[in-house]
Motif scaffolding. Structure first.
Motif, PDB file in Angstrom:
ATOM      1  N   ARG A   1      -9.121 -24.375   1.888  1.00  0.00           N
ATOM      2  CA  ARG A   1      -8.539 -25.126   0.661  1.00  0.00           C
ATOM      3  C   ARG A   1      -8.509 -26.634   0.626  1.00  0.00           C
ATOM      4  N   VAL A   2      -9.142 -26.948  -0.589  1.00  0.00           N
ATOM      5  CA  VAL A   2      -9.261 -28.498  -0.759  1.00  0.00           C
ATOM      6  C   VAL A   2      -8.226 -28.813  -1.404  1.00  0.00           C
ATOM      7  N   PHE A   3      -7.416 -29.894  -0.939  1.00  0.00           N
ATOM      8  CA  PHE A   3      -6.124 -30.528  -1.755  1.00  0.00           C
ATOM      9  C   PHE A   3      -6.594 -31.572  -2.271  1.00  0.00           C
ATOM     10  N   VAL A   4      -6.384 -31.834  -3.776  1.00  0.00           N
ATOM     11  CA  VAL A   4      -7.036 -32.797  -4.534  1.00  0.00           C
ATOM     12  C   VAL A   4      -5.874 -33.844  -5.437  1.00  0.00           C
ATOM     13  N   LYS A   5      -5.799 -34.911  -5.272  1.00  0.00           N
ATOM     14  CA  LYS A   5      -4.641 -35.575  -5.699  1.00  0.00           C
ATOM     15  C   LYS A   5      -5.500 -36.847  -6.337  1.00  0.00           C
ATOM     16  N   ASP A   6      -5.248 -37.176  -7.643  1.00  0.00           N
ATOM     17  CA  ASP A   6      -5.777 -38.261  -8.383  1.00  0.00           C
ATOM     18  C   ASP A   6      -7.512 -38.145  -8.176  1.00  0.00           C
ATOM     19  N   GLU A   7      -8.037 -36.963  -8.234  1.00  0.00           N
ATOM     20  CA  GLU A   7      -9.260 -36.959  -8.194  1.00  0.00           C
ATOM     21  C   GLU A   7     -10.105 -37.074  -6.812  1.00  0.00           C
ATOM     22  N   LYS A   8      -9.254 -37.126  -5.783  1.00  0.00           N
ATOM     23  CA  LYS A   8      -9.438 -37.628  -4.539  1.00  0.00           C
ATOM     24  C   LYS A   8      -9.031 -36.687  -3.252  1.00  0.00           C
ATOM     25  N   ILE A   9      -9.905 -36.308  -2.550  1.00  0.00           N
ATOM     26  CA  ILE A   9      -9.397 -35.144  -1.656  1.00  0.00           C
ATOM     27  C   ILE A   9      -8.527 -35.957  -0.695  1.00  0.00           C
ATOM     28  N   VAL A  10      -7.248 -35.064  -0.443  1.00  0.00           N
ATOM     29  CA  VAL A  10      -6.149 -35.700   0.276  1.00  0.00           C
ATOM     30  C   VAL A  10      -6.100 -34.820   1.513  1.00  0.00           C
ATOM     31  N   GLN A  11      -6.470 -33.520   1.777  1.00  0.00           N
ATOM     32  CA  GLN A  11      -6.220 -32.466   2.785  1.00  0.00           C
ATOM     33  C   GLN A  11      -7.277 -31.634   2.654  1.00  0.00           C
ATOM     34  N   ILE A  12      -7.745 -30.941   3.712  1.00  0.00           N
ATOM     35  CA  ILE A  12      -8.530 -29.497   3.676  1.00  0.00           C
ATOM     36  C   ILE A  12      -8.002 -28.989   4.883  1.00  0.00           C
ATOM     37  N   GLU A  13      -7.704 -27.512   4.525  1.00  0.00           N
ATOM     38  CA  GLU A  13      -6.990 -26.705   5.553  1.00  0.00           C
ATOM     39  C   GLU A  13      -7.794 -25.430   5.410  1.00  0.00           C
ATOM     40  N   GLY A  14      -7.486 -24.518   6.203  1.00  0.00           N
ATOM     41  CA  GLY A  14      -8.145 -23.011   6.460  1.00  0.00           C
ATOM     42  C   GLY A  14      -7.427 -22.304   5.174  1.00  0.00           C
TER      43      GLY A  14
END
Length: 186
Positions: free
Chosen positions: A59-72
């Motif tokens: 799961r790729v978490f995106v804020k303001d079109e930037k990746i902020v976190q990647i988790e399983g």
């Protein structure tokens, strides 16, 4: 009346209702103000880890079109939310300040590297692939029709998943290449 001791977690643990220090005794004002990167994300994109052929869900978490976190991804039937150390660190793959974002090229017989824009580099690659295909093309071998090129070969890597390997095989076969191999099979 609160004293300076009330700010000390060990004192709160020994005198309060949390003797094991797993709850309120361990929390500070700073802890109360912390908000996770996943909670503030604008959207969540499902992806696949790029490191090996297992295909763990991410799961790729995106804020303001930037990746902020990647988790399983817990919904993934393959990894069920778990990632190996490399997969857990994959955010660095795309957000590291040391990541190369330009194409570096050194001309034949050159001694210096130069930066190229991606469009120029892609055109150069396409021209070279077509040239190698043309120069190595064989219509017949020993009177038998083969329609192949010996000027192009592919050696895939273990970081590619099944779908990527399938597409590479289709691409190289369509170009007439017969030397298509994968490092994972060797």
């Amino acid at each position: 009346m609160k004293t300076w001791l009330d700010a000390w977690p060990v004192y709160r643990q020994l005198t309060g209702s949390d003797p094991l220090g797993r709850g309120k005794a361990a929390r500070s004002k700073a802890t109360e103000n912390v908000v996770s990167r996943t909670a503030t994300a604008d959207r969540v994109v499902q992806s696949v880890c790029p490191y090996c052929a297992v295909g763990c869900g991410q799961r790729v978490f995106v804020k303001d079109e930037k990746i902020v976190q990647i988790e399983g991804d817990p919904d993934s039937p393959i990894s069920r939310g778990r990632l190996c150390p490399k997969g857990s660190a994959s955010k660095q793959l795309v957000t590291s300040p040391t990541r190369e974002t330009k194409v570096r090229y050194r001309r034949p017989y050159g001694t210096q590297w130069e930066d190229l824009d991606l469009d120029t580099a892609m055109e150069m690659i396409a021209d070279r692939v077509l040239d190698a295909r043309r120069k190595g093309w064989q219509d017949e071998v020993d009177g038998k029709r083969v329609n192949r090129t010996m000027g192009i070969a592919s050696l895939g890597g273990a970081t590619l998943d099944n779908e990527e390997n399938y597409l590479m095989k289709k691409l190289y076969t369509a170009m007439g290449a017969i030397q298509v191999e994968n490092q994972a099979r060797i």
